[in-house]
Scaffold this active site. Sequence first.
Site, PDB file in Angstrom:
ATOM      1  N   GLY A 189    -137.726-103.443 -95.562  1.00  0.00           N
ATOM      2  CA  GLY A 189    -136.379-104.660 -94.642  1.00  0.00           C
ATOM      3  C   GLY A 189    -136.158-104.205 -93.666  1.00  0.00           C
ATOM      4  O   GLY A 189    -136.185-102.926 -93.169  1.00  0.00           O
ATOM      5  N   SER A 190    -134.630-104.774 -93.655  1.00  0.00           N
ATOM      6  CA  SER A 190    -133.810-104.559 -92.347  1.00  0.00           C
ATOM      7  C   SER A 190    -133.152-102.858 -92.491  1.00  0.00           C
ATOM      8  O   SER A 190    -132.994-102.950 -93.945  1.00  0.00           O
ATOM      9  CB  SER A 190    -132.984-105.732 -91.715  1.00  0.00           C
ATOM     10  OG  SER A 190    -131.667-105.102 -93.370  1.00  0.00           O
ATOM     11  N   GLY A 194    -131.298-101.708 -95.249  1.00  0.00           N
ATOM     12  CA  GLY A 194    -132.005-100.317 -96.227  1.00  0.00           C
ATOM     13  C   GLY A 194    -130.237 -99.222 -95.852  1.00  0.00           C
ATOM     14  O   GLY A 194    -130.948 -98.511 -96.844  1.00  0.00           O
ATOM     15  N   GLU A 211    -138.963 -98.337 -95.147  1.00  0.00           N
ATOM     16  CA  GLU A 211    -139.944 -98.699 -94.895  1.00  0.00           C
ATOM     17  C   GLU A 211    -138.917-100.338 -94.020  1.00  0.00           C
ATOM     18  O   GLU A 211    -138.563-101.312 -94.156  1.00  0.00           O
ATOM     19  CB  GLU A 211    -141.175 -99.507 -94.971  1.00  0.00           C
ATOM     20  CG  GLU A 211    -141.701 -98.354 -95.062  1.00  0.00           C
ATOM     21  CD  GLU A 211    -141.669 -98.000 -95.070  1.00  0.00           C
ATOM     22  OE1 GLU A 211    -142.303 -98.099 -93.305  1.00  0.00           O
ATOM     23  OE2 GLU A 211    -143.067 -96.012 -95.074  1.00  0.00           O
ATOM     24  N   CYS A 249    -142.249-106.320 -88.907  1.00  0.00           N
ATOM     25  CA  CYS A 249    -141.516-105.034 -88.300  1.00  0.00           C
ATOM     26  C   CYS A 249    -142.303-104.713 -87.331  1.00  0.00           C
ATOM     27  O   CYS A 249    -141.564-103.316 -86.269  1.00  0.00           O
ATOM     28  CB  CYS A 249    -141.577-104.400 -89.110  1.00  0.00           C
ATOM     29  SG  CYS A 249    -142.699-103.577 -90.242  1.00  0.00           S
TER      30      CYS A 249
END
Length: 483
Positions: A189-190, A194, A211, A249
Amino acid sequence: METDLEADLKELRQVFNSGKTKESSWRISQLHGLLHLLEDRENDISMALKQDLGKHHVEAYRDEIGTVVKSVNYALKNLKQWMAGKKASLPLAAFPSKAELLHEPLGVVLIISSWNFPIGLSLEPMIGAIAAGNAIVLKPSELAPSCSSFLAETIRDYLDNSAVKVIEGGSAIGERLLEHKFDKIFFTGSTRVGRSVMSAAAQHLTPVTLELGGKCPAVVDFFSTSRDADMATKRIVWGKFGACAGQACIGIDYVLIEKKYASNLVELLKKYITQCYGDGPTGSHSMSKIINKKHFSRLKSLIDEPRVKSSIVHGGLLDEESLFIWPTILVDPPLDAAIMMEEIFGPLLPVITLERIEDSIEFIRARPKPLALYAFTKDEHFQKGLISETSSGSIMFNDVILQYAVDTLPFGGVGESGFGRYHGKYSFENFSHEKVVVMRSFLIDFWFRYPPWDDKKLQLIKSGLRFDYLGVVLIALGLKSKA
């Protein structure tokens, strides 16, 4: 809800402690279950992805069904080898001993997936967690509700529901999950979220794989032939707009090119945008929509800023009702504007011009490390410079994104783009602990390893640490002079 959550986590812990998930037969059966799910419910997966993200079924299969099928088959083919112990060499000073490295599962693991590839980013890490022998909680993204419901309703039919559980909900349920102790957390995610995940994990000293994302540049060193220019541009269009409408991403965030080639690139970009996605502003059957109105508004605000709007040379058309944004090209928006400071995560492509393409190295180094760096060049000297003088999760020359789908390569970020890696054997290792097992014989024991200490024992220890093992033996037996 909290009572149910406590009960689920207690059951998972009991199942793991029973040793059930450690058995190779259990791991193989669960991987086959995933394979059957993907094969039996392909149409349902495509439909859920269409409802949440507007993905064409070809894109859905390419990115979220076919790639996961490939990964499951790869794990099944290699699982026995991954689980096998690995012999380790020991120095002479440890004689007589032997050692090996054994992979053991971590325990109960939490996988928090993202909304942009809601099936693939849920199941890809799950392959590694299952292969490694863990019990699993999957928390799908609530922003892709059709896919979240699909996973919750089908995984329990295809996998062992006592050891693999899907827990749906928004940020509140995510926060509740993070209050509990897990043996590993895998988050996609963001960067903002994170940080919260990592902070919560620190309370239990839980290891984390993050990630995340970042602004992935594409450096374009134009062009030795017109064919190269055409192919490079087509791949840029695919890498920017063809993966979930830029909501990826690992997709291209912006392009760096010498000023003298910028107009050529823009014309080719327009050509291939039209060729791939048509020439109308109201939508394309081959391009995904924006996930929701919140993200649509965020993207709209990036190009509504007056000094940014003036840099638009193509596109800029938005349809809020259908959540569709036409592929948009901008040339030299201000570098301090939000569109150049934040990860775009949408179909907006800034083209930044430079006097010399070599200046791209310093441009990239001055910013946070990206998840991926792409460069279109045949110049080997320039390639070596990009490799040695920049840092990124991966670097790919003359194409985009394909490195993600290769099972023999690790995928992951560096710095603010994340840490930890997975795919193929790397997923198995991500969810495993490599335990050291050493076995020593009672055949020989040297008196000088024990106190009380004296200079002779010091000499023997020094000799042993220099691996002069025969000398140690001779001295210990009194057959070698003290000198």
